[in-house]
Design a protein around this motif. Sequence first.
Motif, PDB file in Angstrom:
ATOM      1  N   GLN A   1       0.806  -1.219   0.000  1.00 37.84           N
ATOM      2  CA  GLN A   1       0.000   0.000   0.000  1.00 37.84           C
ATOM      3  C   GLN A   1       0.843   1.276   0.000  1.00 37.84           C
ATOM      4  O   GLN A   1       0.589   2.195  -0.778  1.00 37.84           O
ATOM      5  CB  GLN A   1      -0.935   0.001   1.209  1.00 37.84           C
ATOM      6  N   HIS A   2       1.841   1.350   0.860  1.00 37.18           N
ATOM      7  CA  HIS A   2       2.579   2.602   1.043  1.00 37.18           C
ATOM      8  C   HIS A   2       3.907   2.690   0.296  1.00 37.18           C
ATOM      9  O   HIS A   2       4.343   3.784  -0.057  1.00 37.18           O
ATOM     10  CB  HIS A   2       2.807   2.864   2.531  1.00 37.18           C
ATOM     11  N   PHE A   3       4.559   1.546   0.072  1.00 40.00           N
ATOM     12  CA  PHE A   3       5.859   1.560  -0.595  1.00 40.00           C
ATOM     13  C   PHE A   3       5.776   0.977  -2.010  1.00 40.00           C
ATOM     14  O   PHE A   3       6.776   0.885  -2.697  1.00 40.00           O
ATOM     15  CB  PHE A   3       6.897   0.774   0.217  1.00 40.00           C
ATOM     16  N   HIS A   4       4.595   0.536  -2.410  1.00 39.43           N
ATOM     17  CA  HIS A   4       4.355   0.012  -3.755  1.00 39.43           C
ATOM     18  C   HIS A   4       5.263  -1.177  -4.078  1.00 39.43           C
ATOM     19  O   HIS A   4       5.812  -1.294  -5.172  1.00 39.43           O
ATOM     20  CB  HIS A   4       4.484   1.120  -4.798  1.00 39.43           C
ATOM     21  N   VAL A   5       5.411  -2.051  -3.108  1.00 37.82           N
ATOM     22  CA  VAL A   5       6.226  -3.256  -3.241  1.00 37.82           C
ATOM     23  C   VAL A   5       5.434  -4.295  -4.046  1.00 37.82           C
ATOM     24  O   VAL A   5       4.236  -4.465  -3.820  1.00 37.82           O
ATOM     25  CB  VAL A   5       6.564  -3.812  -1.833  1.00 37.82           C
ATOM     26  N   PRO A   6       6.063  -4.998  -4.982  1.00 43.89           N
ATOM     27  CA  PRO A   6       5.359  -6.060  -5.715  1.00 43.89           C
ATOM     28  C   PRO A   6       4.864  -7.154  -4.761  1.00 43.89           C
ATOM     29  O   PRO A   6       5.524  -7.458  -3.753  1.00 43.89           O
ATOM     30  CB  PRO A   6       6.430  -6.626  -6.663  1.00 43.89           C
ATOM     31  N   GLU A   7       3.731  -7.745  -5.075  1.00 47.19           N
ATOM     32  CA  GLU A   7       3.116  -8.746  -4.198  1.00 47.19           C
ATOM     33  C   GLU A   7       3.998  -9.957  -3.940  1.00 47.19           C
ATOM     34  O   GLU A   7       3.909 -10.580  -2.888  1.00 47.19           O
ATOM     35  CB  GLU A   7       1.774  -9.202  -4.777  1.00 47.19           C
ATOM     36  N   ASP A   8       4.847 -10.324  -4.904  1.00 48.06           N
ATOM     37  CA  ASP A   8       5.693 -11.518  -4.726  1.00 48.06           C
ATOM     38  C   ASP A   8       7.061 -11.193  -4.130  1.00 48.06           C
ATOM     39  O   ASP A   8       7.907 -12.067  -4.007  1.00 48.06           O
ATOM     40  CB  ASP A   8       5.838 -12.276  -6.044  1.00 48.06           C
ATOM     41  N   ASP A   9       7.270  -9.967  -3.716  1.00 44.00           N
ATOM     42  CA  ASP A   9       8.528  -9.538  -3.099  1.00 44.00           C
ATOM     43  C   ASP A   9       8.406  -9.713  -1.585  1.00 44.00           C
ATOM     44  O   ASP A   9       8.368  -8.760  -0.826  1.00 44.00           O
ATOM     45  CB  ASP A   9       8.792  -8.073  -3.468  1.00 44.00           C
ATOM     46  N   TRP A  10       8.322 -10.972  -1.157  1.00 44.07           N
ATOM     47  CA  TRP A  10       7.969 -11.329   0.213  1.00 44.07           C
ATOM     48  C   TRP A  10       9.125 -12.093   0.852  1.00 44.07           C
ATOM     49  O   TRP A  10       9.319 -13.278   0.607  1.00 44.07           O
ATOM     50  CB  TRP A  10       6.737 -12.208   0.186  1.00 44.07           C
ATOM     51  N   PHE A  11       9.920 -11.405   1.699  1.00 48.94           N
ATOM     52  CA  PHE A  11      11.060 -12.015   2.375  1.00 48.94           C
ATOM     53  C   PHE A  11      11.034 -11.592   3.836  1.00 48.94           C
ATOM     54  O   PHE A  11      11.353 -10.449   4.164  1.00 48.94           O
ATOM     55  CB  PHE A  11      12.382 -11.606   1.699  1.00 48.94           C
ATOM     56  N   GLN A  12      10.623 -12.503   4.709  1.00 51.29           N
ATOM     57  CA  GLN A  12      10.453 -12.190   6.125  1.00 51.29           C
ATOM     58  C   GLN A  12      11.004 -13.327   6.981  1.00 51.29           C
ATOM     59  O   GLN A  12      10.872 -14.497   6.632  1.00 51.29           O
ATOM     60  CB  GLN A  12       8.974 -11.997   6.461  1.00 51.29           C
ATOM     61  N   VAL A  13      11.595 -12.946   8.104  1.00 51.59           N
ATOM     62  CA  VAL A  13      12.118 -13.912   9.065  1.00 51.59           C
ATOM     63  C   VAL A  13      11.619 -13.512  10.441  1.00 51.59           C
ATOM     64  O   VAL A  13      11.720 -12.348  10.829  1.00 51.59           O
ATOM     65  CB  VAL A  13      13.671 -13.938   9.065  1.00 51.59           C
ATOM     66  N   PHE A  14      11.079 -14.480  11.178  1.00 49.04           N
ATOM     67  CA  PHE A  14      10.577 -14.232  12.526  1.00 49.04           C
ATOM     68  C   PHE A  14      11.502 -14.904  13.537  1.00 49.04           C
ATOM     69  O   PHE A  14      11.915 -16.048  13.335  1.00 49.04           O
ATOM     70  CB  PHE A  14       9.146 -14.761  12.672  1.00 49.04           C
ATOM     71  N   HIS A  15      11.828 -14.168  14.604  1.00 51.28           N
ATOM     72  CA  HIS A  15      12.737 -14.657  15.634  1.00 51.28           C
ATOM     73  C   HIS A  15      12.056 -14.586  16.994  1.00 51.28           C
ATOM     74  O   HIS A  15      11.721 -13.500  17.463  1.00 51.28           O
ATOM     75  CB  HIS A  15      14.004 -13.785  15.707  1.00 51.28           C
ATOM     76  N   ALA A  16      11.863 -15.750  17.617  1.00 54.83           N
ATOM     77  CA  ALA A  16      11.343 -15.788  18.985  1.00 54.83           C
ATOM     78  C   ALA A  16      12.532 -15.778  19.940  1.00 54.83           C
ATOM     79  O   ALA A  16      13.521 -16.479  19.719  1.00 54.83           O
ATOM     80  CB  ALA A  16      10.520 -17.054  19.195  1.00 54.83           C
ATOM     81  N   HIS A  17      12.433 -14.962  20.983  1.00 63.00           N
ATOM     82  CA  HIS A  17      13.525 -14.839  21.943  1.00 63.00           C
ATOM     83  C   HIS A  17      13.081 -15.214  23.348  1.00 63.00           C
ATOM     84  O   HIS A  17      11.943 -14.938  23.743  1.00 63.00           O
ATOM     85  CB  HIS A  17      14.044 -13.385  21.967  1.00 63.00           C
ATOM     86  N   LYS A  18      13.988 -15.801  24.087  1.00 61.62           N
ATOM     87  CA  LYS A  18      13.760 -16.062  25.504  1.00 61.62           C
ATOM     88  C   LYS A  18      13.795 -14.727  26.250  1.00 61.62           C
ATOM     89  O   LYS A  18      14.392 -13.757  25.777  1.00 61.62           O
ATOM     90  CB  LYS A  18      14.842 -16.988  26.041  1.00 61.62           C
ATOM     91  N   GLN A  19      13.171 -14.683  27.404  1.00 59.18           N
ATOM     92  CA  GLN A  19      13.115 -13.455  28.205  1.00 59.18           C
ATOM     93  C   GLN A  19      14.505 -12.854  28.417  1.00 59.18           C
ATOM     94  O   GLN A  19      14.698 -11.648  28.310  1.00 59.18           O
ATOM     95  CB  GLN A  19      12.451 -13.754  29.558  1.00 59.18           C
ATOM     96  N   GLU A  20      15.496 -13.719  28.676  1.00 58.32           N
ATOM     97  CA  GLU A  20      16.845 -13.219  28.957  1.00 58.32           C
ATOM     98  C   GLU A  20      17.584 -12.732  27.703  1.00 58.32           C
ATOM     99  O   GLU A  20      18.707 -12.232  27.803  1.00 58.32           O
ATOM    100  CB  GLU A  20      17.674 -14.290  29.687  1.00 58.32           C
ATOM    101  N   GLU A  21      16.975 -12.838  26.542  1.00 57.46           N
ATOM    102  CA  GLU A  21      17.580 -12.370  25.296  1.00 57.46           C
ATOM    103  C   GLU A  21      16.890 -11.125  24.732  1.00 57.46           C
ATOM    104  O   GLU A  21      17.263 -10.633  23.674  1.00 57.46           O
ATOM    105  CB  GLU A  21      17.473 -13.452  24.216  1.00 57.46           C
ATOM    106  N   PHE A  22      15.889 -10.635  25.425  1.00 55.53           N
ATOM    107  CA  PHE A  22      15.020  -9.600  24.863  1.00 55.53           C
ATOM    108  C   PHE A  22      14.980  -8.391  25.796  1.00 55.53           C
ATOM    109  O   PHE A  22      14.364  -8.432  26.857  1.00 55.53           O
ATOM    110  CB  PHE A  22      13.604 -10.203  24.706  1.00 55.53           C
ATOM    111  N   TYR A  23      15.658  -7.331  25.405  1.00 52.75           N
ATOM    112  CA  TYR A  23      15.775  -6.150  26.254  1.00 52.75           C
ATOM    113  C   TYR A  23      15.143  -4.941  25.572  1.00 52.75           C
ATOM    114  O   TYR A  23      15.299  -4.751  24.360  1.00 52.75           O
ATOM    115  CB  TYR A  23      17.244  -5.848  26.548  1.00 52.75           C
ATOM    116  N   TYR A  24      14.480  -4.118  26.352  1.00 53.14           N
ATOM    117  CA  TYR A  24      13.886  -2.889  25.831  1.00 53.14           C
ATOM    118  C   TYR A  24      13.506  -1.977  26.985  1.00 53.14           C
ATOM    119  O   TYR A  24      13.319  -2.427  28.107  1.00 53.14           O
ATOM    120  CB  TYR A  24      12.644  -3.194  24.985  1.00 53.14           C
ATOM    121  N   SER A  25      13.391  -0.706  26.680  1.00 55.52           N
ATOM    122  CA  SER A  25      12.907   0.261  27.666  1.00 55.52           C
ATOM    123  C   SER A  25      11.387   0.234  27.623  1.00 55.52           C
ATOM    124  O   SER A  25      10.785   0.373  26.554  1.00 55.52           O
ATOM    125  CB  SER A  25      13.392   1.667  27.328  1.00 55.52           C
ATOM    126  N   SER A  26      10.774   0.061  28.762  1.00 54.96           N
ATOM    127  CA  SER A  26       9.308  -0.022  28.805  1.00 54.96           C
ATOM    128  C   SER A  26       8.644   1.348  28.701  1.00 54.96           C
ATOM    129  O   SER A  26       7.423   1.417  28.603  1.00 54.96           O
ATOM    130  CB  SER A  26       8.863  -0.720  30.081  1.00 54.96           C
TER     131      SER A  26
END
Length: 134
Positions: free
Chosen positions: A31-56
């Motif tokens: 919709q916003h970047f006008h990417v072709p529909e077949d240009d689909w490259f995604q990787v999902f990473h699940a992390h353990k609590q001790e590997e995932f840091y962020y400011s709340s």
Amino acid sequence: MPFIRVSYLESQYEVRQLNVISKAIMETLIQHFHVPEDDWFQVFHAHKQEEFYYSSHYLNVERSEGLLFIHITCKSGRTVEQKTCFYETLATTLSKALPMRKEDVFIVLAENEYADWSFGNGAAQMLHRTIGEA
């Protein structure tokens, strides 16, 4: 030609929800970047609590353990308006589709050029495309 990495706490999202997230990201890119529909490259990473840091609470945004880090590497050239509309649309779409909190949609865009991509075979395929094709 975006490449997307999504990181999250392993206990927060089920396979069905990851599928919804993936499709929402792709639809918003189209919709916003006008990417072709077949240009689909995604990787999902699940992390353990001790590997995932962020400011709340950094920049007065109250984040929870449902936080998604969405890192998008893409060709440069989008306007500030395209980017800000993309962020808003994706956060809104995810908050309604899952549901999840908009505060937990953290997006980073990293831009590069055509010479920075090889889609296989050791070739820089994007260098050989004509302007307007990507």
